[in-house]
Design an enzyme around this catalytic site. Sequence first.
Site, PDB file in Angstrom:
ATOM      1  N   GLU A  99       0.842  -1.195   0.000  1.00  0.00           N
ATOM      2  CA  GLU A  99       0.000   0.000   0.000  1.00  0.00           C
ATOM      3  C   GLU A  99       0.878   1.246   0.000  1.00  0.00           C
ATOM      4  OE1 GLU A  99      -3.190   2.029   3.149  1.00  0.00           O
ATOM      5  OE2 GLU A  99      -2.090   0.198   3.660  1.00  0.00           O
ATOM      6  N   ASP A 205      14.051  -2.348  14.007  1.00  0.00           N
ATOM      7  CA  ASP A 205      14.883  -1.365  13.300  1.00  0.00           C
ATOM      8  C   ASP A 205      14.159  -0.020  13.329  1.00  0.00           C
ATOM      9  OD1 ASP A 205      16.964  -0.300  11.859  1.00  0.00           O
ATOM     10  OD2 ASP A 205      16.364  -1.164   9.937  1.00  0.00           O
TER      11      ASP A 205
END
Length: 298
Positions: A99, A205
Amino acid sequence: MERWSEAVCREVRKTTGRAYHGKPTRKLCSGGCIHSAEIWQFENGERFFIKSNRFDLRNMFHQEAFALDALRRANLLRIPEIYTLIEVPELNLCGLVLEAIAVSPPQPHHWLRFGQQLASLHLLNNETRYGWDSDNYIGATSQKNLWSTSWPEFFAQHRILYQVELLQARGTISPSLLNRLQKLIDDMPVLLRSHSALPSLIHGDLWSGNVLFDQQGQAVLIDPASYYGDREAEWGMIELFGGFPATFREGYQAVYPLPEGWQVRSRIYRLYHLLNHWNLFGDSYLSTCHQLLQEVGY
């Protein structure tokens, strides 16, 4: 790359079950140092975010999709919808179709809500071990995730030691620094023994480049390196490049307060990311690794 465009459009149509007309327009995206990134827009206005790379790197996209799906199933933060993985060996290309998020600048209360949501994610504690179902990636570096019932052992062996072994293989680490790091690895059970770390699903991360804010001010997580670990390991990356705004920590602390000593431990967790940056980007990170080791007494 006409054939690549055709393959992408065919797979997107197949996955969504919707027909698109005409060739999509393609816009290169900024950011990222591993994959090519583009936004494709069809004539009906629908947009997709497409990452692509060589065919032999397809496992990176598989692991990214796996982690995004795990974060999505937690149902606490917005995660981009995963449309399809594309593999075209004859073109030596593969890709991940996601998306496309329309972004807007966040306000302080958006950061506050993001902190609350991340704390809620870490509170789930629906796993009893540390690790992940497969090895994945931290940037372009393989991240080892063999399941373990001991957090100090997992972090020492699969995070710090693994990065040190990569540096040794490249011949870029001095004997004196190696000795200091080995001492830290050996002492990990002592350094972390007073801390009862529950296994939390973490992004892995989490820096500012991996958080977007949509037009409603909702935080959107991208590019995870997820596993089940000590939630404080998340903060090792959060604070590596200066951290997030103070309102983010306020939101987090209101939902799941960090225990005493977390800032000391987060420095140890930060070392993992510094060693990885040294492996990825070279000796410019050497002095920062020296400094951090001194801060934690090594």
